[in-house]
Design an enzyme around this catalytic site. Structure first.
Site, mmCIF file in Angstrom:
data_model
loop_
_atom_site.group_PDB
_atom_site.id
_atom_site.type_symbol
_atom_site.label_atom_id
_atom_site.label_comp_id
_atom_site.label_asym_id
_atom_site.label_seq_id
_atom_site.Cartn_x
_atom_site.Cartn_y
_atom_site.Cartn_z
ATOM 1 N N GLU A 40 -1.916 2.453 -1.656
ATOM 2 C CA GLU A 40 -0.858 1.542 -2.117
ATOM 3 C C GLU A 40 -1.368 0.092 -1.980
ATOM 4 O O GLU A 40 -2.092 -0.219 -1.022
ATOM 5 C CB GLU A 40 0.356 1.761 -1.197
ATOM 6 N N LYS A 111 7.382 1.814 -7.392
ATOM 7 C CA LYS A 111 7.894 2.457 -6.167
ATOM 8 C C LYS A 111 9.425 2.434 -6.121
ATOM 9 O O LYS A 111 10.048 1.362 -6.144
ATOM 10 C CB LYS A 111 7.316 1.759 -4.941
ATOM 11 N N CYS A 145 3.904 5.971 -1.073
ATOM 12 C CA CYS A 145 4.179 5.889 0.365
ATOM 13 C C CYS A 145 5.556 6.418 0.748
ATOM 14 O O CYS A 145 5.805 7.603 0.675
ATOM 15 C CB CYS A 145 3.930 4.471 0.850
ATOM 16 N N VAL A 172 2.581 3.437 8.116
ATOM 17 C CA VAL A 172 2.622 2.896 9.473
ATOM 18 C C VAL A 172 3.405 3.811 10.424
ATOM 19 O O VAL A 172 3.241 3.728 11.630
ATOM 20 C CB VAL A 172 3.217 1.471 9.501
HETATM 21 C C1 ACM Z 1 5.320 2.301 3.222
HETATM 22 O O1 ACM Z 1 6.123 2.759 2.392
HETATM 23 N N1 ACM Z 1 4.332 1.500 2.854
HETATM 24 C C2 ACM Z 1 5.430 2.648 4.626
#
Ligand code: ACM
Length: 266
Positions: A40, A111, A145, A172
């Protein structure tokens, strides 16, 4: 069909697009595959403190520096790539990923589920979950992510026919890599999670990323999981037909057995 898929894990430097693009080029230049997935926001880094920082490194999807590099790599290596980048579109910013094919075509996913302070920097994605054809016309779905924590993301892509989920990440929290085993298994699809490594600091903020990028089979088996720190590329061969087999037993097909009238998803 036999299909060569890969993951590329590295440590992007915040706001340093030319370093990040050079690093990806160095890692990928001599690696041939059918599809390779990268992290990402791979071109920009992650921990932005303001929209003006995002603006400095954001790009148009079709002809920005990330598109330019990956169109040339894709043609040179005859490989499709999925890579995350900050997208600029009509004065808005999206946390996006592009699928770049050897024929020069580019497809974009924005996203859907933004994580934490991403909500202050980016718009929620409006592309929805779509299927695109990668090299050799293999149907690929993209999610980014934190989309992982919503099982609807992978389910939607699987129901729409994805054989492979390409999943750029900057993780994370500690759960995703294990959770993706279930996403692959419950949908009987391959998943490729490409995470980044290292830490980022910006002002008083600091984040540590968890690495462990991985490629999973349709049964949730780990073909390869990187360690927490390595910068590396790995390619393996899968059989894409495995993703068309949705039967678990002679009596159970995971799609046909769904009881949608009992599911309230609104
Ligand atoms: C994330 O969605 N970058 C944790």
């Amino acid at each position: 069909m036999k299909y060569k898929v890969g993951i590329c894990q590295f440590e992007p430097k915040l706001l340093n697009v030319s370093y990040n693009l050079d690093k990806m080029k160095e890692l990928l230049l001599n690696v041939k595959a059918d599809l390779i997935v990268l992290p990402e926001l791979a071109s920009s880094g992650y921990l932005f403190n303001s929209k003006s920082e995002v603006e400095k490194v954001s790009e148009f999807a079709m002809d920005g520096p990330t598109a330019t590099l990956f169109k040339s790599l894709s043609q040179h290596n005859d490989t499709s790539y999925v890579v995350g980048f900050p997208e600029k579109f009509e004065k808005k910013f999206y946390n996006s990923a592009m699928l770049v094919n050897p024929d020069g075509k580019i497809y974009v996913y924005r996203k859907t589920h933004l994580f934490y302070e991403e909500k202050l920097r980016f718009e929620s994605g409006n592309s929805g979950f779509q299927i695109f054809k990668a090299k050799k016309d293999v149907p690929v779905g993209m999610m980014i992510c934190f989309d992982w924590i919503f099982p609807e993301s992978a389910r939607t892509l699987a129901l729409k026919g994805a054989q492979i989920i390409a999943h750029p990440a900057n993780l994370v929290l500690p759960w995703c890599q294990q959770a993706m085993i279930t996403r692959s298994l419950e949908n009987r699809i391959f998943s490729i999670t490409a995470n980044r490594v290292g830490k980022e600091s910006n002002g008083a903020k600091e984040l540590h990323f968890t690495g462990m990028s991985q490629i999973l089979t349709t049964k949730g088996e780990i073909i390869r999981r990187f360690d927490k720190n390595e910068e590396s590329v790995y390619v393996t061969e899968i059989e894409t037909n495995d993703a068309q087999e949705k039967k678990i037993t002679e009596f159970n097909d995971i799609f046909e057995d769904r009881k949608t009238k009992y599911y309230n998803l609104n």
